[in-house]
Design an enzyme around this catalytic site. Sequence first.
Site, PDB file in Angstrom:
ATOM      1  N   LYS A  59       0.858  -1.194   0.000  1.00 36.01           N
ATOM      2  CA  LYS A  59       0.000   0.000   0.000  1.00 36.01           C
ATOM      3  C   LYS A  59       0.887   1.234   0.000  1.00 36.01           C
ATOM      4  CE  LYS A  59      -3.990   1.810   2.600  1.00 36.01           C
ATOM      5  NZ  LYS A  59      -4.890   1.509   3.748  1.00 36.01           N
TER       6      LYS A  59
ATOM      7  N   SER B 120      -9.468   1.480   2.380  1.00 37.92           N
ATOM      8  CA  SER B 120      -8.518   2.202   1.563  1.00 37.92           C
ATOM      9  C   SER B 120      -7.398   1.324   1.030  1.00 37.92           C
ATOM     10  CB  SER B 120      -7.913   3.349   2.384  1.00 37.92           C
ATOM     11  OG  SER B 120      -7.172   2.814   3.478  1.00 37.92           O
TER      12      SER B 120
ATOM     13  N   SER C 164     -10.184  -0.547   6.781  1.00 40.17           N
ATOM     14  CA  SER C 164      -9.545  -0.486   5.461  1.00 40.17           C
ATOM     15  C   SER C 164      -8.936  -1.794   4.975  1.00 40.17           C
ATOM     16  CB  SER C 164      -8.475   0.616   5.453  1.00 40.17           C
ATOM     17  OG  SER C 164      -9.093   1.888   5.347  1.00 40.17           O
TER      18      SER C 164
END
Lengths: 500, 500
Positions: free
Chosen positions: A154, A231, A255
């Site tokens: 990420k 996310s 997330s």
Amino acid sequence: MSQQPVPVPDGLVDAFWEYERALMADDLPTLDRLFAPGASTLRGDANGLLVGHDQISAFRGGRGGAPKRRIVQTHVQTIDRDHALVVAITELERGGRGQQTQLWARTRDGWKVTAAHVATAAPALDTRVWRLVGDPLVEPLGHGDLDGETVAVKDLYAVRGQRIGAGNPAWLDEARVEPVHARAVELLLEAGAAVRGIARTDEFAYSLAGANTHTGTPPNPKAPHRISGGSTSGSASAVSLGHATIGLGTDTGGSIRVPAAYQGLFGIRTTHGAASTYALLPLAPSFDAVGWLTRDAGLLRRVGEVLLPPAPRNPRHDLVAVPGLIRMAEDDVAAVVDGFAADHGAMRESWDLADLSLWLQAFQTVQAWEAWRERGGWLTGRLDTLGADVRGRFEAASLIDDDRADAARGVLAGARERILDLLGDRVLVLPSASSVAPLLGQGLQAVRDATMGLTCLAGIAGLPAVSLPRSTRQGLPTGVCLVAAPGRDRDLLDLAADLG
Amino acid sequence: MSQQPVPVPDGLVDAFWEYERALMADDLPTLDRLFAPGASTLRGDANGLLVGHDQISAFRGGRGGAPKRRIVQTHVQTIDRDHALVVAITELERGGRGQQTQLWARTRDGWKVTAAHVATAAPALDTRVWRLVGDPLVEPLGHGDLDGETVAVKDLYAVRGQRIGAGNPAWLDEARVEPVHARAVELLLEAGAAVRGIARTDEFAYSLAGANTHTGTPPNPKAPHRISGGSTSGSASAVSLGHATIGLGTDTGGSIRVPAAYQGLFGIRTTHGAASTYALLPLAPSFDAVGWLTRDAGLLRRVGEVLLPPAPRNPRHDLVAVPGLIRMAEDDVAAVVDGFAADHGAMRESWDLADLSLWLQAFQTVQAWEAWRERGGWLTGRLDTLGADVRGRFEAASLIDDDRADAARGVLAGARERILDLLGDRVLVLPSASSVAPLLGQGLQAVRDATMGLTCLAGIAGLPAVSLPRSTRQGLPTGVCLVAAPGRDRDLLDLAADLG
């Protein structure tokens, strides 16, 4: 099948070229007319299969035209005077070739396509999923339990030699080149994994949707035409697509759990503070937790052995389900979680939910206050660089004064006690998200609030939570979430491996 | 088309599943039996369309099994009791979903597939084309004539912060992180282009095939199932596929001109020494020249304005063609070059070709001697890391003593004079390569020698050469090469833009 060459039926060639011209002109009425009406007409491409004339027409109306191309080869298989298959090789103006397979049928209204399969050359990289990718991007630093595995990182974790982009191009522009790997990245590399690339995130991780305004929504292969969840959106889609085996992410308020549920993946949010957040760009440090997603539970556990500290084990994991919490999800999801609870002998227990909306509000308040403390300095004068939803959250965050944050912290302290009390050494069974993945283009705020009502519990109390992939009756991915007391990450990973 | 739901024909479902089981078991006889015999059966995927049962059968025999998958959805469109289209959604064990569209027909021997279109999720990156790729990998350093363009950098040029891989994993492992961009890369970035990624090359650029033993042969979209050409293989395929607009490479003995011809691209090899080779890993410095490929002649020229030094212009470019040189190419290619020469009023001139094979030998001798001087130290003890063809070349190179190299240099000095003499201020029209791109799996040594007999002329004399894309009568890409006196790069680029 006839062994004789069969002439191309009358009118088919004209219809084929009429379609091609209409496609290049984005002439929607003609395209609609040349596709067969009804619910069984098909159109598939790399983003999934559309079923029925209505879906196909809506897709065309929304895409703003097909890529410019020319036909360089055609092959016709005539079935009878009213049916033929036409295979065309296309050459795209932007480069690369494609193939289009169409089944045509003659109706009273002329020739119509009843099924189309469209393929074009894949791009260098799917920029909805990735910012950078390599073969690999970073070589392993050692050998171990993760030999042969590949990680989608990420874009909040430092990768040595690269910048942190955090989902926002203006941030990326100003970011320094990172001198070291984030500790979590380094541990994975030392255990034998390679970094496949740096994956997209919602801006500063401040969303559960994955609909990054700059780079688009990563695809959700198991639920085409639906959002990815965020996310940890790029990491999740990378794992779903088989681009990487491990999706490294973070979970502040859901997330990891939300994209796991939406995409049918295994995911874990670890106990707050258990796995190192060194060289990770924070959203809200009081809640931010390291997490990861995989396509199988065994690997989910193996990653835990690398990233988690040693902890005393507790083989007991009596399941408990609170019907009122399960009912907070939509019926299709609640049915799955209810079924799971029943199948695994979860004790049903009622629990006072009266304060839940207050807790959620307090969680969102402290999250926002911390997010603004972290990013407010940089964002002042740069709010324009954000997508509307994330911008709205940061703007609201900027208005929260310390007193309100302190009051919210008081609420959370009480909530934490209540949650730990409910759990004891049991494992709570919950929906990972309140609904299946919303369709692309749908409003998302209500979905976000409904899901956070559930996901905030682990966030508030810093609890580990795994999401197990399940399917609704309609065949859409959803997640069953198992939450345990702090430090019981490895117990949950064992349980996930057992229950699959 | 019937508006009524039509039952699925008898036996089709069984045939569909028999096919699926055979595919998963790689049961070639059953797969062959379930595909319709004859020349019109079709099977297409991302690598191109196969036409006829024989091609399809040969492909299956060579691939070692299909990726493991399961069918998660099927849709049948029944045409009549003997014909139906079956669309299936597949879920791959490695991740991602795919679509398979099959047209089935009932014959006396049972149900057969007459056409199949197979799509699977694209990988994170095509590792045949790229080692690293980003959105972008390197941002522009300025604004200029190349704003919006993207560059595929051959893995011999330094990109700051990255290593040079040179097509060999052992070399890459030991390579340092480059502290600066190669001058050519820097100039492109300053003119507004972004680096899309680092593209594959043949090992140390010592091949014209593109068939890197470690990473495979990049695809050739305009000539599916044929080699890409090399050694600027990845850059060329990246441009063909639309992954980048500029393919930066090098040309020592044809490494730009050959992939340009094989893939139907514009390409230029610049005058030896004209464009900076700073921070470029050499193959044979006396011949190495910077070059690039594009899909349009205008961009080919714009890149020249950025990379080439100012030079006096000469608008005269009388074309000259040597029939004996053109006849060195295979008939289909020679016909194209002959036609071009005729169309553009090239003067036909005979030229003594008796020494040509001697020149080629001398060129290859000096190239090899220099290549060993450059790489021999590192390769000693590491020849095992090379693919067979490149290894053979380096082994032969290691045996060339200085006397033989000196003698060869003498031959080349004479050759150079003869070539410059032929040219004067004219432009020589040549085939860019002696044949169209060979089919994958075909032996390549003879093709290499035949092509180098033509390409070595510019190499020997350090001349600029552009390759213009043309098609053979069979519709395969080929190239017309225009060669001029040293320093006339810009004149050639103008001519290429005129002649397109």
